[in-house]
Design a protein around this motif. Structure first.
Motif, PDB file in Angstrom:
ATOM      1  N   HIS A 201       0.845  -1.194   0.000  1.00 56.52           N
ATOM      2  CA  HIS A 201       0.000   0.000   0.000  1.00 56.52           C
ATOM      3  C   HIS A 201       0.879   1.243   0.000  1.00 56.52           C
ATOM      4  N   PRO A 202       0.712   2.102  -0.998  1.00 59.70           N
ATOM      5  CA  PRO A 202      -0.174   1.956  -2.155  1.00 59.70           C
ATOM      6  C   PRO A 202       0.499   1.118  -3.230  1.00 59.70           C
ATOM      7  N   GLU A 203      -0.307   0.596  -4.144  1.00 61.02           N
ATOM      8  CA  GLU A 203       0.226  -0.147  -5.290  1.00 61.02           C
ATOM      9  C   GLU A 203      -0.604   0.180  -6.527  1.00 61.02           C
ATOM     10  N   GLY A 204       0.067   0.213  -7.666  1.00 66.86           N
ATOM     11  CA  GLY A 204      -0.636   0.393  -8.927  1.00 66.86           C
ATOM     12  C   GLY A 204       0.216   1.093  -9.963  1.00 66.86           C
ATOM     13  N   ASP A 207      -0.437   5.485 -14.165  1.00 67.01           N
ATOM     14  CA  ASP A 207      -1.497   6.069 -14.999  1.00 67.01           C
ATOM     15  C   ASP A 207      -2.836   5.386 -14.742  1.00 67.01           C
ATOM     16  N   GLY A 208      -2.945   4.662 -13.624  1.00 70.89           N
ATOM     17  CA  GLY A 208      -4.174   3.955 -13.273  1.00 70.89           C
ATOM     18  C   GLY A 208      -4.639   4.294 -11.867  1.00 70.89           C
ATOM     19  N   GLU A 209      -5.183   3.286 -11.166  1.00 74.78           N
ATOM     20  CA  GLU A 209      -5.751   3.495  -9.841  1.00 74.78           C
ATOM     21  C   GLU A 209      -4.775   3.122  -8.743  1.00 74.78           C
ATOM     22  N   LEU A 210      -4.935   3.763  -7.614  1.00 76.56           N
ATOM     23  CA  LEU A 210      -4.163   3.490  -6.417  1.00 76.56           C
ATOM     24  C   LEU A 210      -4.915   2.433  -5.609  1.00 76.56           C
ATOM     25  N   ASP A 230      -6.937   8.505  -7.988  1.00 76.00           N
ATOM     26  CA  ASP A 230      -6.027   8.751  -9.091  1.00 76.00           C
ATOM     27  C   ASP A 230      -4.658   9.129  -8.535  1.00 76.00           C
ATOM     28  N   TRP A 231      -3.596   8.492  -9.042  1.00 75.60           N
ATOM     29  CA  TRP A 231      -2.249   8.798  -8.590  1.00 75.60           C
ATOM     30  C   TRP A 231      -1.860  10.248  -8.865  1.00 75.60           C
ATOM     31  N   THR A 232      -2.507  10.891  -9.826  1.00 77.89           N
ATOM     32  CA  THR A 232      -2.097  12.232 -10.233  1.00 77.89           C
ATOM     33  C   THR A 232      -2.730  13.334  -9.380  1.00 77.89           C
ATOM     34  N   HIS A 233      -3.348  12.961  -8.263  1.00 72.91           N
ATOM     35  CA  HIS A 233      -3.808  13.925  -7.265  1.00 72.91           C
ATOM     36  C   HIS A 233      -3.046  13.663  -5.965  1.00 72.91           C
ATOM     37  N   ALA A 276       6.258  -1.298 -14.831  1.00 70.56           N
ATOM     38  CA  ALA A 276       4.921  -1.870 -14.657  1.00 70.56           C
ATOM     39  C   ALA A 276       4.923  -3.376 -14.861  1.00 70.56           C
ATOM     40  N   LEU A 277       4.071  -4.055 -14.090  1.00 69.95           N
ATOM     41  CA  LEU A 277       3.916  -5.509 -14.205  1.00 69.95           C
ATOM     42  C   LEU A 277       2.732  -5.880 -15.072  1.00 69.95           C
TER      43      LEU A 277
END
Length: 303
Positions: A201-204, A207-210, A230-233, A276-277
């Motif tokens: 935590h966090p993981e993702g 450009d996707g969801e946290l 969103d990671w961008t906030h 990214a995986l």
């Protein structure tokens, strides 16, 4: 080098029913306090934009870093091969409090994508990905800028480890983070793992969801707690790990709670950022940036 450089990651099967039930139970009951009464929400109410200071509930603070003051230029997180994966680990290129408080996976260790057989993999290069300095508004930040060479080589990744909480049993771990430059092919999995146990935590993908994951000690289905964030906030993320419980928070809101196979052994907190995986791979010549405005960590013990 060993498996610590590329921890085993998951088959993403969803524990929809189980995790949903645990989330509800966690939200209603919380963790027991010393007097046996239930705790409500984040024990430290860690939702503020400011660095929290001081002890709270059953947690006493051992690290409070807002990255103001000293600058740490690119190149400083180097020579990190000393006493690796122990509380004595350090990076020879760092000075002062940053040498005292931070370690990083050494240059050349492969990231998790290597063990997953991904087309594009990453190699840890803290010396050319991690720096500390003020943002445009003067706010001190740690910056993790991962990138892939234009010639199509491996992604340059970074995994950072706060030394104060290396090999610590239980605790609370919080940070305020934002992906300021997203791009496909880059991700984070901030984790505690070892001995067949793992909490993420966090993981993702950036450009996707946290989201969050819990892999019970001894095996069994993973706990998956999907994110809508969103990671961008800017977000304040927290993990609370106590006997028999792991709980995940985003901006003070409980997003996951599991009680199955919770680790009861000392583990380190690894701020792992890598290729990214899943999904698209990083394009040649691309880069992405995560910024951290503060980090706080707490040891656990009843008052």
């Amino acid at each position: 080098m060993g498996s610590h450089a590329a921890p085993h990651h998951r088959n993403r099967r969803l524990l929809v029913l189980a995790s949903g039930l645990m989330l509800v139970v966690g939200g209603l009951l919380g963790l027991p306090r010393a007097d046996g009464a239930p705790a409500e929400g984040d024990a430290c109410h860690t939702a503020s934009t400011r660095l929290p200071r001081g002890d709270c509930g059953p947690f006493w603070q051992v690290l409070a870093e807002d990255f103001n003051g000293d600058r740490v230029p690119l190149g400083s997180f180097s020579d990190c091969e000393h006493d690796v994966d122990t509380s004595a680990a350090y990076c020879g290129g760092l000075k002062g409090k940053y040498r005292d408080n931070w370690w990083a996976y050494p240059t050349g260790w492969p990231d998790t994508a290597r063990s997953r057989g991904r087309q594009v993999v990453g190699v840890y290069h803290p010396e050319d990905t991690v720096s500390v300095g003020p943002a445009a508004d003067g706010d001190g930040r740690m910056s993790v800028r991962m990138w892939r060479p234009a010639d199509g080589g491996p992604v340059h990744a970074a995994a950072l480890v706060p030394r104060a909480v290396m090999q610590m049993k239980y605790g609370k771990y919080s940070a305020r983070i934002k992906v300021t430059e997203p791009a496909p092919g880059y991700k984070s999995a901030w984790l505690h793992y070892g001995g067949g146990c793992e909490m993420d935590h966090p993981e993702g993908e950036w450009d996707g969801e946290l989201s969050s994951f819990h892999h019970p000690c001894g095996g069994g289905e993973q706990g998956y707690f999907p994110g809508s964030d969103d990671w961008t906030h800017w977000h304040t993320v927290s993990t609370e790990w106590t006997p028999g419980h792991v709980r995940f928070f985003v901006d003070g809101r409980l997003t996951g709670h599991d009680t199955r196979g919770v680790p009861d052994r000392p583990l380190s907190w690894v701020l792992q950022n890598e290729s990214a995986l899943e999904g698209p791979v990083a394009a040649p010549g691309s880069s992405a940036r995560l910024e951290i405005t503060w980090v706080a960590a707490y040891a656990y013990g009843w008052k």
